[in-house]
Write an enzyme that holds these catalytic residues in place. Sequence first.
Site, PDB file in Angstrom:
ATOM      1  N   LYS A  63     -14.774   1.896  29.273  1.00 44.80           N
ATOM      2  CA  LYS A  63     -15.458   0.799  28.589  1.00 44.80           C
ATOM      3  C   LYS A  63     -16.886   0.714  29.123  1.00 44.80           C
ATOM      4  O   LYS A  63     -17.113   0.851  30.329  1.00 44.80           O
ATOM      5  CB  LYS A  63     -14.703  -0.508  28.850  1.00 44.80           C
ATOM      6  CG  LYS A  63     -15.271  -1.706  28.095  1.00 44.80           C
ATOM      7  CD  LYS A  63     -14.400  -2.949  28.282  1.00 44.80           C
ATOM      8  CE  LYS A  63     -14.930  -4.144  27.495  1.00 44.80           C
ATOM      9  NZ  LYS A  63     -14.123  -5.355  27.644  1.00 44.80           N
ATOM     10  N   SER A 108     -12.436  -7.753  23.455  1.00 44.32           N
ATOM     11  CA  SER A 108     -13.687  -7.038  23.371  1.00 44.32           C
ATOM     12  C   SER A 108     -13.580  -5.549  23.661  1.00 44.32           C
ATOM     13  O   SER A 108     -14.535  -4.816  23.395  1.00 44.32           O
ATOM     14  CB  SER A 108     -14.668  -7.658  24.369  1.00 44.32           C
ATOM     15  OG  SER A 108     -14.212  -7.461  25.699  1.00 44.32           O
ATOM     16  N   SER A 124      -9.087  -9.528  26.373  1.00 42.76           N
ATOM     17  CA  SER A 124      -9.790  -8.346  25.842  1.00 42.76           C
ATOM     18  C   SER A 124      -9.150  -6.992  26.105  1.00 42.76           C
ATOM     19  O   SER A 124      -9.606  -5.994  25.558  1.00 42.76           O
ATOM     20  CB  SER A 124     -11.212  -8.313  26.377  1.00 42.76           C
ATOM     21  OG  SER A 124     -11.999  -9.216  25.644  1.00 42.76           O
TER      22      SER A 124
HETATM   23  N1  GLN Z   1     -12.139 -13.222  23.145  1.00 42.57           N
HETATM   24  C1  GLN Z   1     -12.402 -13.899  24.376  1.00 42.57           C
HETATM   25  C2  GLN Z   1     -13.861 -14.292  24.450  1.00 42.57           C
HETATM   26  O1  GLN Z   1     -14.517 -14.096  23.495  1.00 42.57           O
HETATM   27  C3  GLN Z   1     -12.000 -13.055  25.536  1.00 42.57           C
HETATM   28  C4  GLN Z   1     -12.918 -11.930  25.787  1.00 42.57           C
HETATM   29  C5  GLN Z   1     -12.532 -11.131  26.969  1.00 42.57           C
HETATM   30  O2  GLN Z   1     -11.389 -11.144  27.406  1.00 42.57           O
HETATM   31  N2  GLN Z   1     -13.507 -10.440  27.518  1.00 42.57           N
HETATM   32  O3  GLN Z   1     -14.325 -14.797  25.413  1.00 42.57           O
END
Ligand code: GLN
Length: 485
Positions: free
Chosen positions: A75, A150, A174
């Site tokens: 990532k 994400s 995410s």
């Molecule tokens: N979807 C969540 C956010 O927008 C979690 C994102 C994540 O776990 N990095 O914050």
Amino acid sequence: MIEKTVAELSAALRRKEISSVELARLFLERIDKYKDLNAFITVDADRTLSQAKASDERLARAANNPLTGIPVAQKDIFCADGWLTTCGSRILSNFVAPYNATTVDKFNQAGVVCLGKTNMDEFAMGSSNETSYYGVVKNPWNPALVPGGSSGGSAAAVAARLAPAATGTDTGGSIRQPAALCNLTGLKPSYGRISRYGMIAFASSLDQGGPIARTAEDAALLLNVMAGFDPRDSTSVDEPVPDYTQSLNNDIKGLRIGLPKEYFSQGLNPEVMKVIESAIAEFNKLGARVVDVTLPNSQLAIPCYYVLAPAEASSNLSRFDGARYGLRAKDYTDLLDMYCKTRAEGFGAEVKRRIMIGTYALSAGYYDAYYLKAQKLRRLIAEDFRKAFETCDVIMGPTSPTTAFRIGEKSDDPVAMYLNDIYTVPTNLAGLPGLSIPAGFDSRNLPVGLQLIGKYFDEARLLNVAHRYQQVTDWHNRIPPGFDE
Ligand code: GLN
């Protein structure tokens, strides 16, 4: 080769059926062939192949790690020395990391080959991979749909067999949510299990790296390398790392599965509910039994998270100001103007929204009403889990309330987007490990993820329970149509 798991590829490398260089070539070709998925931000074939060559040399001597020679996608939130590391943002679009994240170091030491840096929501803020400066990632199960976020690039890459496995990070879901939407096995370890050093910070008290793989066995192999204390991360925990592959086959007879009633209430798509119920029935056949538990403060998790995460983000992101690294605006009058223009040009809309919410929540007049209140709720949510685990060994439920949704469907509605995380956010707030595994499909042939939540530092058990399920089911072997050759 592309249908093989990491464990199988490791065996093939040792039997000399294929070399690490050949494997890396095979996946690099697929990355190129399926570049329309937009799963990668950076591919650097020369670097990848020279790493693979070094791994082949190690394999010829004596392979010292099961992952030596295995290509893994990273990532783009992990700093990797000499690689462009953008975090999905324009503000880091010219940032070549001068050092390795600890996770990257550990992979290098094990002889893992970096296949490239995967696309992601900007600064990991999102649940659909639509906030990336580098464009939306497509879900290999249906390119009109989001892959989740994400870590959507990592998930799309592994699902489409562009990589045997990948890394992700999980602040509120995410790793698990994209794993669910792409039919993969994704583990968010306990807070403190994996070093956050060199992992670009979103919300420091919630962020945790972890593997996105096809099977629990592969996730265990990756976790073996990623986990452990790091003196450079004061929040990493100094606890020995077990060999997570050793307990995979343990018997799960008598396992007590806690089903929180709050995770099966309205808001859960009925088709997802049906798949989860049949997965639970499968566990019953394996000798587990179900107990009802309650997590009464669950409905407070989203509001609590969306105060705390932006508050921490507003502080973490203050370092991106054009002075130190990354983008700097061109036309400015003085220092303040330079900061303002750089941040205005460098950050996307969602990141700006979070910075504003976070700054507001932390401001002198509102700190007690929002930030402090949210910290108290966080404690109650953690306490709910502690009580629930008095009567069960693992908690199970859906990972995500729905299967993959259309690109654009929720991008104008932040609250609808935030509700994707309703079942994943509580574990981050409590610091607990969570695992999403493939559990079946809905009527549109879209994957459904089952979530397993464990006690603190009980990753071995989650992987064991998931592995036993994967021995008697084959959901995790399904490949998205069109990507099977
Ligand atoms: N979807 C969540 C956010 O927008 C979690 C994102 C994540 O776990 N990095 O914050």
